[in-house]
Design an enzyme around this catalytic site. Sequence first.
Site, mmCIF file in Angstrom:
data_model
loop_
_atom_site.group_PDB
_atom_site.id
_atom_site.type_symbol
_atom_site.label_atom_id
_atom_site.label_comp_id
_atom_site.label_asym_id
_atom_site.label_seq_id
_atom_site.Cartn_x
_atom_site.Cartn_y
_atom_site.Cartn_z
ATOM 1 N N SER A 118 0.830 -1.213 0.000
ATOM 2 C CA SER A 118 0.000 0.000 0.000
ATOM 3 C C SER A 118 0.856 1.250 0.000
ATOM 4 C CB SER A 118 -0.853 0.068 1.266
ATOM 5 O OG SER A 118 -1.605 -1.069 1.424
ATOM 6 N N HIS A 139 -2.088 -3.473 -6.627
ATOM 7 C CA HIS A 139 -2.651 -3.067 -5.341
ATOM 8 C C HIS A 139 -4.160 -3.281 -5.318
ATOM 9 C CE1 HIS A 139 -3.305 0.342 -2.192
ATOM 10 N NE2 HIS A 139 -3.148 -0.827 -1.611
ATOM 11 N N ASN A 189 -5.084 6.067 -2.665
ATOM 12 C CA ASN A 189 -4.757 6.612 -1.344
ATOM 13 C C ASN A 189 -4.339 8.080 -1.429
ATOM 14 O OD1 ASN A 189 -5.478 4.452 0.209
ATOM 15 N ND2 ASN A 189 -3.439 3.530 0.208
HETATM 16 N N1 LIG Z 1 -5.306 -5.046 4.922
HETATM 17 C C1 LIG Z 1 -5.603 -4.179 3.982
HETATM 18 O O1 LIG Z 1 -6.693 -3.557 3.988
HETATM 19 C C2 LIG Z 1 -4.645 -3.952 2.839
HETATM 20 C C3 LIG Z 1 -5.117 -3.288 1.690
HETATM 21 C C4 LIG Z 1 -4.256 -3.138 0.599
HETATM 22 C C5 LIG Z 1 -2.951 -3.599 0.675
HETATM 23 N N2 LIG Z 1 -2.510 -4.217 1.828
HETATM 24 C C6 LIG Z 1 -1.129 -4.723 1.821
HETATM 25 O O2 LIG Z 1 -1.172 -6.125 1.610
HETATM 26 C C7 LIG Z 1 -0.096 -6.756 2.315
HETATM 27 C C8 LIG Z 1 -0.658 -7.794 3.263
HETATM 28 O O3 LIG Z 1 -1.556 -7.204 4.146
HETATM 29 P P1 LIG Z 1 -2.581 -8.075 5.019
HETATM 30 O O4 LIG Z 1 -3.494 -7.084 5.666
HETATM 31 O O5 LIG Z 1 -3.143 -9.155 4.183
HETATM 32 O O6 LIG Z 1 -1.597 -8.684 6.112
HETATM 33 P P2 LIG Z 1 -1.832 -9.912 7.110
HETATM 34 O O7 LIG Z 1 -1.045 -9.629 8.314
HETATM 35 O O8 LIG Z 1 -3.289 -10.202 7.235
HETATM 36 O O9 LIG Z 1 -1.167 -11.158 6.338
HETATM 37 C C9 LIG Z 1 0.197 -11.221 6.029
HETATM 38 C C10 LIG Z 1 0.581 -12.694 5.858
HETATM 39 O O10 LIG Z 1 1.893 -12.753 5.325
HETATM 40 C C11 LIG Z 1 2.611 -13.784 5.978
HETATM 41 N N3 LIG Z 1 4.017 -13.460 5.886
HETATM 42 C C12 LIG Z 1 4.681 -12.464 6.523
HETATM 43 N N4 LIG Z 1 5.958 -12.431 6.125
HETATM 44 C C13 LIG Z 1 6.113 -13.425 5.223
HETATM 45 C C14 LIG Z 1 7.195 -13.866 4.428
HETATM 46 N N5 LIG Z 1 8.392 -13.292 4.497
HETATM 47 N N6 LIG Z 1 7.000 -14.894 3.576
HETATM 48 C C15 LIG Z 1 5.782 -15.478 3.484
HETATM 49 N N7 LIG Z 1 4.731 -15.110 4.208
HETATM 50 C C16 LIG Z 1 4.882 -14.076 5.064
HETATM 51 C C17 LIG Z 1 2.058 -13.800 7.374
HETATM 52 O O11 LIG Z 1 2.273 -15.066 7.977
HETATM 53 C C18 LIG Z 1 0.581 -13.497 7.148
HETATM 54 O O12 LIG Z 1 -0.171 -14.683 6.984
HETATM 55 C C19 LIG Z 1 0.676 -5.634 2.973
HETATM 56 O O13 LIG Z 1 1.711 -5.244 2.113
HETATM 57 C C20 LIG Z 1 -0.371 -4.527 3.110
HETATM 58 O O14 LIG Z 1 0.210 -3.247 3.172
HETATM 59 C C21 LIG Z 1 -3.331 -4.412 2.889
#
Ligand SMILES: NC(=O)c1ccc[n+]([C@@H]2O[C@H](COP(=O)([O-])OP(=O)(O)OC[C@H]3O[C@@H](n4cnc5c(N)ncnc54)[C@H](O)[C@@H]3O)[C@@H](O)[C@H]2O)c1
Length: 492
Positions: A118, A139, A189
């Site tokens: 993000s 994204h 954003n």
């Molecule tokens: N949550 C949102 O609303 C949202 C929206 C758009 C983008 N994002 C982006 O998406 C990405 C994930 O966000 P999320 O909310 O799904 O996070 P989350 O914490 O729900 O999930 C992240 C997952 O990644 C795994 N993980 C962490 N490091 C790892 C690695 N090195 N190798 C393999 N697996 C690994 C973790 O075990 C976890 O299951 C981030 O970059 C975030 O900025 C999130």
Amino acid sequence: MSAVVGVVGAGIMGRGIVQLFAQAGHEVRLFDADADAVVAAVGFVGSMIERQMAKGTLSAADGAAVTARVRPCSALEDLAGCAVVIEAIVERIDAKQALFRELEPRVGADCILASNTSSLLISAIASACEMPERVAGLHFFNPVPLMKIAEVIPGVLTDPAVTARLVDLVERAGHRAVTAADQPGFLINHAGRALYTEGLRLVEEGVTDFVGVDRIVREAMGFRMGPFELLDLTGLDVSGAVMQSIYEQFQHDPRYRPSPLVPPRLGAGLLGRKTGRGFYAYSDGERVEPAEAPAPDAAGTIWLGDGVGQEVRALLGDAVVDGPEDPSQPALLLALWGEDVSGAAVRLGLDPARCVAIDPLTDFARRRTLMYSPATRPEVVAVGHALLARDGRKVSVIADSAGFAAQRILAMIVNTGCEIAQRGIAAPADIDDAVRIGLGYPAGPLTLGDRIGATRILAILESLQRISGDPRYRPSQWLRRRALLGMPLTAS
Ligand SMILES: NC(=O)c1ccc[n+]([C@@H]2O[C@H](COP(=O)([O-])OP(=O)(O)OC[C@H]3O[C@@H](n4cnc5c(N)ncnc54)[C@H](O)[C@@H]3O)[C@@H](O)[C@H]2O)c1
């Protein structure tokens, strides 16, 4: 045959991305550093598919085929053969760079590596790779299957063919793909900054309180949610960090300036829904809407200034005093664009103690905004309020503000959209679609500006900039040129 899609990271976003592409007919391979997260995500996708089958929107056979296309993986090697791998792991550049470095030798040379980040620069993530030209941002928004938009973000070195392939992949899955430059906040954003920062700004200046801003945005402007409801939904910790980060990345451009109202609330732990209290209180997950004071029981006559609309005149009926302004009448109602009551009263040579103003921008059938100056007598405000609430509609009563609340917020939303276009971050049609779909605004910023007129938006901003002295309100050149030339803002 459709491309095999790899997903790394089985959290909130990863599981949504898996569902989207599995439902679009792709084999999807899912890996997570935490094996339990993969199991949980596969179970989650299965439950989403079952829900659709129960509702009758998906046949049993199709549902079974979707779940069969989801392949849990226990090693990165299992992603060999993917046409694209999308990472949705923790938001840390070192983790994302390390992952892509590990992935590169394990996948084919034409495999695209896409990041769902993000806030991190795609070009910086790509710098860790042997082939940065194969890296791009992709994204998505939460929840991925329902938020039918994705930003495709080429880094500085990304091959245009990679961007085109990602756009095609997303659109074939039924989402709108918009292309955005590798700039702070990308497109959506970035565009979302205006509503939050101007909403906070209005509260900072004491124009109204946060509930007052939300009511105007929701009811008078026709938005689905006000900025403070939205902040409570995302969490002030998350949104506050995005606000700060985008401001820093734009080198402290005052257009993106965060609010000093945020840190004390963060300090107090008022994060929003997730902590049970933010700008609003929550009871059993439901927002507690503060009561709104009823219209006062006041009667009187009113003189209408130039520009007060026919619908106002019709509503006020026999209370309107026609002819030249008469000092024996108590209330003077003005319709103002980009001006406050104090300035307008002095400019027009009227008695400020008797002046109130109505915002001509907003939807009169839904909610009206009445503004008063520091000199306006309380009984004048009461008469104005009572008369404008004659048909039972609500009236927001706000303190003096050049451009009321709605004009300021709208002008900032339009100006930010214009600036995104001017900086070449995205094309006009992409800006409007992204904001409408991704932020749920009634229309995109350029279309919203064209509805009111570029000239009028420019005049509001110029007035705001002059009256406040704040470069935050300086008009984008995109807006200024199109207003001068009589061209629509949607024209590139
Ligand atoms: N949550 C949102 O609303 C949202 C929206 C758009 C983008 N994002 C982006 O998406 C990405 C994930 O966000 P999320 O909310 O799904 O996070 P989350 O914490 O729900 O999930 C992240 C997952 O990644 C795994 N993980 C962490 N490091 C790892 C690695 N090195 N190798 C393999 N697996 C690994 C973790 O075990 C976890 O299951 C981030 O970059 C975030 O900025 C999130």
